[in-house]
Design a protein around this motif. Structure first.
Motif, mmCIF file in Angstrom:
data_model
loop_
_atom_site.group_PDB
_atom_site.id
_atom_site.type_symbol
_atom_site.label_atom_id
_atom_site.label_comp_id
_atom_site.label_asym_id
_atom_site.label_seq_id
_atom_site.Cartn_x
_atom_site.Cartn_y
_atom_site.Cartn_z
ATOM 1 N N ARG A 1 -7.611 -8.509 -8.314
ATOM 2 C CA ARG A 1 -9.061 -8.643 -8.253
ATOM 3 C C ARG A 1 -9.620 -8.723 -9.679
ATOM 4 O O ARG A 1 -9.210 -7.988 -10.564
ATOM 5 C CB ARG A 1 -9.651 -7.440 -7.533
ATOM 6 N N ALA A 2 -10.554 -9.652 -9.871
ATOM 7 C CA ALA A 2 -11.194 -9.839 -11.178
ATOM 8 C C ALA A 2 -12.674 -10.091 -10.949
ATOM 9 O O ALA A 2 -13.064 -11.201 -10.599
ATOM 10 C CB ALA A 2 -10.553 -11.002 -11.924
ATOM 11 N N GLY A 3 -13.466 -9.052 -11.082
ATOM 12 C CA GLY A 3 -14.895 -9.193 -10.822
ATOM 13 C C GLY A 3 -15.136 -9.519 -9.361
ATOM 14 O O GLY A 3 -14.668 -8.819 -8.479
ATOM 15 N N ASP A 4 -15.804 -10.639 -9.101
ATOM 16 C CA ASP A 4 -16.088 -11.063 -7.730
ATOM 17 C C ASP A 4 -14.995 -11.947 -7.146
ATOM 18 O O ASP A 4 -15.096 -12.381 -6.001
ATOM 19 C CB ASP A 4 -17.411 -11.832 -7.682
ATOM 20 N N GLY A 5 -13.957 -12.241 -7.921
ATOM 21 C CA GLY A 5 -12.914 -13.154 -7.448
ATOM 22 C C GLY A 5 -11.517 -12.580 -7.633
ATOM 23 O O GLY A 5 -11.333 -11.374 -7.760
ATOM 24 N N TRP A 6 -10.544 -13.468 -7.651
ATOM 25 C CA TRP A 6 -9.134 -13.102 -7.802
ATOM 26 C C TRP A 6 -8.507 -13.980 -8.869
ATOM 27 O O TRP A 6 -8.839 -15.150 -8.997
ATOM 28 C CB TRP A 6 -8.391 -13.318 -6.484
ATOM 29 N N LEU A 7 -7.558 -13.413 -9.628
ATOM 30 C CA LEU A 7 -6.805 -14.156 -10.637
ATOM 31 C C LEU A 7 -5.319 -14.047 -10.332
ATOM 32 O O LEU A 7 -4.843 -12.991 -9.894
ATOM 33 C CB LEU A 7 -7.052 -13.602 -12.038
ATOM 34 N N LEU A 8 -4.591 -15.121 -10.596
ATOM 35 C CA LEU A 8 -3.143 -15.102 -10.422
ATOM 36 C C LEU A 8 -2.542 -14.154 -11.442
ATOM 37 O O LEU A 8 -2.719 -14.323 -12.652
ATOM 38 C CB LEU A 8 -2.568 -16.503 -10.600
ATOM 39 N N ALA A 9 -1.834 -13.125 -10.985
ATOM 40 C CA ALA A 9 -1.249 -12.131 -11.880
ATOM 41 C C ALA A 9 0.215 -12.450 -12.169
ATOM 42 O O ALA A 9 0.690 -12.230 -13.276
ATOM 43 C CB ALA A 9 -1.363 -10.738 -11.263
ATOM 44 N N GLU A 10 0.945 -12.934 -11.159
ATOM 45 C CA GLU A 10 2.348 -13.264 -11.376
ATOM 46 C C GLU A 10 2.869 -14.156 -10.261
ATOM 47 O O GLU A 10 2.332 -14.189 -9.163
ATOM 48 C CB GLU A 10 3.202 -12.002 -11.470
ATOM 49 N N ASP A 11 3.927 -14.866 -10.591
ATOM 50 C CA ASP A 11 4.666 -15.647 -9.604
ATOM 51 C C ASP A 11 5.833 -14.768 -9.178
ATOM 52 O O ASP A 11 6.775 -14.569 -9.931
ATOM 53 C CB ASP A 11 5.152 -16.950 -10.221
ATOM 54 N N GLY A 12 5.758 -14.201 -7.989
ATOM 55 C CA GLY A 12 6.777 -13.280 -7.507
ATOM 56 C C GLY A 12 7.857 -13.952 -6.693
ATOM 57 O O GLY A 12 8.612 -13.281 -5.986
ATOM 58 N N THR A 13 7.980 -15.261 -6.791
ATOM 59 C CA THR A 13 8.929 -16.013 -5.979
ATOM 60 C C THR A 13 10.361 -15.556 -6.216
ATOM 61 O O THR A 13 11.081 -15.251 -5.260
ATOM 62 C CB THR A 13 8.808 -17.521 -6.258
ATOM 63 N N ASP A 14 10.790 -15.473 -7.461
ATOM 64 C CA ASP A 14 12.174 -15.081 -7.748
ATOM 65 C C ASP A 14 12.469 -13.661 -7.273
ATOM 66 O O ASP A 14 13.519 -13.398 -6.697
ATOM 67 C CB ASP A 14 12.473 -15.202 -9.250
ATOM 68 N N ALA A 15 11.572 -12.743 -7.510
ATOM 69 C CA ALA A 15 11.781 -11.355 -7.114
ATOM 70 C C ALA A 15 11.845 -11.209 -5.597
ATOM 71 O O ALA A 15 12.615 -10.401 -5.065
ATOM 72 C CB ALA A 15 10.665 -10.470 -7.667
ATOM 73 N N GLU A 16 11.064 -11.989 -4.897
ATOM 74 C CA GLU A 16 10.997 -11.899 -3.428
ATOM 75 C C GLU A 16 12.239 -12.497 -2.763
ATOM 76 O O GLU A 16 12.645 -12.055 -1.711
ATOM 77 C CB GLU A 16 9.751 -12.641 -2.942
ATOM 78 N N HIS A 17 12.878 -13.461 -3.400
ATOM 79 C CA HIS A 17 13.994 -14.178 -2.778
ATOM 80 C C HIS A 17 15.348 -13.702 -3.265
ATOM 81 O O HIS A 17 16.325 -14.406 -3.138
ATOM 82 C CB HIS A 17 13.825 -15.679 -3.016
ATOM 83 N N ARG A 18 15.426 -12.523 -3.818
ATOM 84 C CA ARG A 18 16.733 -11.986 -4.269
ATOM 85 C C ARG A 18 17.430 -11.301 -3.147
ATOM 86 O O ARG A 18 16.931 -10.812 -2.224
ATOM 87 C CB ARG A 18 16.516 -10.984 -5.392
#
Length: 64
Positions: free
Chosen positions: A47-64
């Motif tokens: 969360r960033a103020g009233d919106g959302w910001l991409l914090a990380e690409d968790g693709t590699d961590a999720e597919h291990r």
């Protein structure tokens, strides 16, 4: 988007992306679309103020 999990100020989003590559034609053959394939990604937003910001690409961590 296939799934979303929101916990406090972080959101994890699962996304499937369909890609159709464009292939080159052989001599005398017209170029055209190749075989489509699906790739899966997991993105983490914060969360960033009233919106959302991409914090990380968790693709590699999720597919291990």
């Amino acid at each position: 988007m296939t799934q979303m999990d929101v916990q406090d100020d972080r959101a994890k989003v699962w996304v499937n992306q369909v890609t159709t590559p464009y292939r080159e034609g052989r001599a005398g053959e017209d170029a055209g679309p190749g075989t489509p394939f699906v790739s899966s990604h997991v993105f983490v937003f914060e969360r960033a103020g009233d919106g959302w910001l991409l914090a990380e690409d968790g693709t590699d961590a999720e597919h291990r």
